[in-house]
Design an enzyme around this catalytic site. Structure first.
Site, PDB file in Angstrom:
ATOM      1  N   LYS A 133       0.813  -1.217   0.000  1.00  0.00           N
ATOM      2  CA  LYS A 133       0.000   0.000   0.000  1.00  0.00           C
ATOM      3  C   LYS A 133       0.850   1.272   0.000  1.00  0.00           C
ATOM      4  CE  LYS A 133      -4.190  -2.115   1.732  1.00  0.00           C
ATOM      5  NZ  LYS A 133      -3.777  -3.538   1.843  1.00  0.00           N
TER       6      LYS A 133
HETATM    7  C1  LIG Z   1      -4.452  -4.583   1.290  1.00  0.00           C
HETATM    8  C2  LIG Z   1      -3.754  -5.854   1.188  1.00  0.00           C
HETATM    9  C3  LIG Z   1      -4.198  -6.872   0.335  1.00  0.00           C
HETATM   10  C4  LIG Z   1      -5.467  -6.749  -0.476  1.00  0.00           C
HETATM   11  O1  LIG Z   1      -5.407  -5.755  -1.468  1.00  0.00           O
HETATM   12  P1  LIG Z   1      -6.750  -5.191  -2.093  1.00  0.00           P
HETATM   13  O2  LIG Z   1      -6.327  -4.071  -2.965  1.00  0.00           O
HETATM   14  O3  LIG Z   1      -7.591  -4.721  -0.935  1.00  0.00           O
HETATM   15  O4  LIG Z   1      -7.408  -6.299  -2.817  1.00  0.00           O
HETATM   16  C5  LIG Z   1      -3.446  -8.025   0.250  1.00  0.00           C
HETATM   17  N1  LIG Z   1      -2.331  -8.197   0.988  1.00  0.00           N
HETATM   18  C6  LIG Z   1      -1.889  -7.248   1.824  1.00  0.00           C
HETATM   19  C7  LIG Z   1      -0.672  -7.503   2.626  1.00  0.00           C
HETATM   20  C8  LIG Z   1      -2.568  -6.051   1.950  1.00  0.00           C
HETATM   21  O5  LIG Z   1      -2.123  -5.111   2.784  1.00  0.00           O
END
Ligand SMILES: *Cc1c(COP(=O)(O)O)cnc(C)c1O
Length: 553
Positions: A133
């Site tokens: 993220k």
């Molecule tokens: C947010 C997240 C996901 C999922 O991603 P999305 O965009 O919500 O589908 C998967 N793995 C990790 C470690 C995350 O932080």
């Protein structure tokens, strides 16, 4: 894969790639907005999500010429297609991008490593908080700052535009957003997390940030409750009359946009690293999914012209997405009578009364995936387009269809089955897999034993899905499996999987220096009931306190 939509298709050489500058809502009642507007607003006024009015199709000769660009130059080429230069001049956009990725620990930003056979791992965890993220939120934080500096030129005190960012997190969004926004002027951040349900490291990463503009709220509920509170706040005329709310959840278009970059980047990395892979060949991307934002970015990359064979959705036992692809129905809970398959270890996964399970991959413990709405719009749009009317009519139809699906989801906890053609078009571009906690642990263990690589549990869900996909697609189609977090963020699952490996030492092999001693630091966090009006009250108080401190400064 072909999607049969006129605006897509790398075949057609005479299609220009006009930069898309305007955005519309997936529910069809709110459109014509600028990039700045949709970034600051987050959610559309009609409750929908913003999408570009047109996805630019990049001619083959153009995108192929990007193959040796640095991450940031590539990012500029892609992002500038969606942002009018009259909104952000080229030099400013380049500067925002360069600063956003200068905080990463590797110049490649998102390196691709070969894992095993035809499976490659795209490591997305080299940013400040060790999760994917960061790629989007470092960029979004700098965008917010850029827009606010411009809006507030020559303004003093209470006249200044003050942005109140409210987000919900099951762990990673929170810390990444906080690191993207801490200390930024004219922004307050309120981050809601389900109390006691984020990993200890994630909790510490959030609560040890003591900047005055950062507020952690621990909600007595689960992640979906936090998302519901968020939706109520964004829909509330009262708070919107006094505060300018901003969103950092993946409903924010800028996040999706930033993530499209690494689909292209990893494709080019693969071409550099693998002798048998040539530019123009197809790949599969496998994406551990929760709110569907990450994989949706891959879908946009595909629509722009990247040769994607399939996008493979990997879910944990919270499998509403997987069930949609299997049945055409999108429901929070499996329809009664259809027992969950796969031999769930019921002791390993606690079920809550609303159906969300706590799993070993908590960032994917989502049953209502907010970004799925954006894909639904494209599916409805393709379906409408097959009727052969004009584009305006198709878009209107798509908005109406999405509104009715989402109303059913809210009122009846689900919708579907969707029309056969809609499901078929979803299956043309996507496949899905559901991976249990036990399979997640087994995957962490087997990859460690076979190649010595330590996967985090989310990434392991993806790798297990990739292994299954290879069996269907054959070894000739390379798989890029997205690694969404560093294993040290989820030490519980990693240690459980590897505890009986004689030479495994978590601290020596996995733990980054940055995490050592976090638990000794001062923390700031406030408990709040699962009640959106209580959260609203806290926001009002704390923003007022911050502004008062500025008044007297
Ligand atoms: C947010 C997240 C996901 C999922 O991603 P999305 O965009 O919500 O589908 C998967 N793995 C990790 C470690 C995350 O932080």
């Amino acid at each position: 894969m072909s999607n049969g939509v006129a605006t897509n298709g790398t075949e057609s050489q005479d299609q220009t790639h006009t930069p898309c500058q305007r955005y519309l809502s997936t529910r069809g009642e709110d459109g014509g907005h600028s990039f700045e507007y949709v970034v600051l607003k987050g959610l559309a006024a009609d409750g929908g999500l913003y999408i570009p009015q047109e996805v630019p199709v990049v001619p083959e000769s153009v995108w192929q010429s990007w193959k040796d660009l640095s991450y940031t130059d590539l990012a500029y080429n892609i992002i500038s297609l969606f942002v009018s230069p009259s909104e952000i001049p080229a030099e400013d956009l380049k500067d925002i991008i360069n600063r956003s990725y200068a905080t990463f620990r590797t110049p490649e930003v998102t390196p691709l490593v070969h894992l095993q056979d035809s499976i490659h791992l795209l490591e997305l965890f080299h940013g400040p908080t060790f999760a994917f993220k960061d790629v989007a939120l470092q960029f979004l934080g700098n965008l917010f700052e850029y827009f606010l500096v411009r809006k507030n030129q020559g303004k003093e005190g209470r006249d200044r535009y003050h942005l109140t960012v409210v987000g919900a997190t099951s762990g990673d969004t929170g810390s990444a957003a906080i690191y993207g926004l801490r200390g930024k002027k004219d922004v307050s951040v309120f981050m809601l997390h389900p109390k006691g349900r984020v990993s200890p490291i994630q909790e510490l990463q959030m609560t040890t940030v003591l900047d005055a503009n950062v507020h952690n709220l621990a909600i007595t509920g689960n992640f979906d409750h936090c998302q519901d509170i968020l939706k109520s706040l964004f829909a509330d005329p009262e708070i919107n009359a006094t505060h300018k709310l901003g969103a950092v959840n993946s409903i924010n278009w800028a996040r999706i946009l930033a993530q499209t970059v690494y689909y292209f980047y990893s494709y080019f990395s693969l071409a550099r690293q693998s002798e048998s892979f040539n530019i123009g060949d197809k790949v599969r991307f496998v994406v551990p999914s929760g709110n569907f934002g990450d994989i949706l970015a891959g879908y946009f990359a595909f629509r722009m012209g990247l040769p994607v064979d399939k996008l493979v959705i990997a879910t944990n036992e919270n499998d509403s997405l997987d069930r949609f692809w299997k049945t055409g129905c999108y429901t929070k809970k499996p329809v009664s009578g259809s027992k969950a398959e796969g031999g769930l270890p019921e002791d390993g996964a606690k079920a809550h009364e609303d159906g969300v399970k706590e799993t070993m991959s908590p960032a994917m413990d989502v049953l209502v995936s907010s970004n799925f709405e954006r894909l639904l719009w494209y599916l409805a749009y393709e379906f409408a387009s097959s009727a052969g009317m004009d584009d305006e009519w198709n878009k209107k139809q798509a908005g109406q269809e999405v509104s009715s699906w989402l109303t059913d989801l809210k009122v009846k906890d689900g919708f579907g089955p969707v029309y056969k053609d809609v499901l078929e078009s979803a299956r043309r571009n996507f496949e899905s897999e559901r991976v249990t906690d036990q399979e997640t642990l087994d995957t962490i263990k087997s990859l460690y034993q076979e190649v010595g690589y330590v996967l985090d549990p989310h990434t392991a869900v993806g790798v297990e899905a990739a292994r299954r996909s290879v069996k269907r697609a054959g070894a000739d189609i390379p798989h890029i499996s997205l690694s969404t977090a560093h294993p040290a963020k989820f030490s519980g699952a990693v240690n459980l999987a590897l505890q009986d490996q004689p030479e495994f030492d978590f601290e020596a092999k996995v733990l980054p220096q940055e995490f050592v001693g976090l638990d000794q630091k001062e923390k700031r966090v406030q408990d709040v009931a699962n009640d959106w009006t209580a959260v609203r009250e806290v926001i009002r108080e704390q923003v007022e306190e911050e502004l008062k401190a500025l008044d007297s400064a």
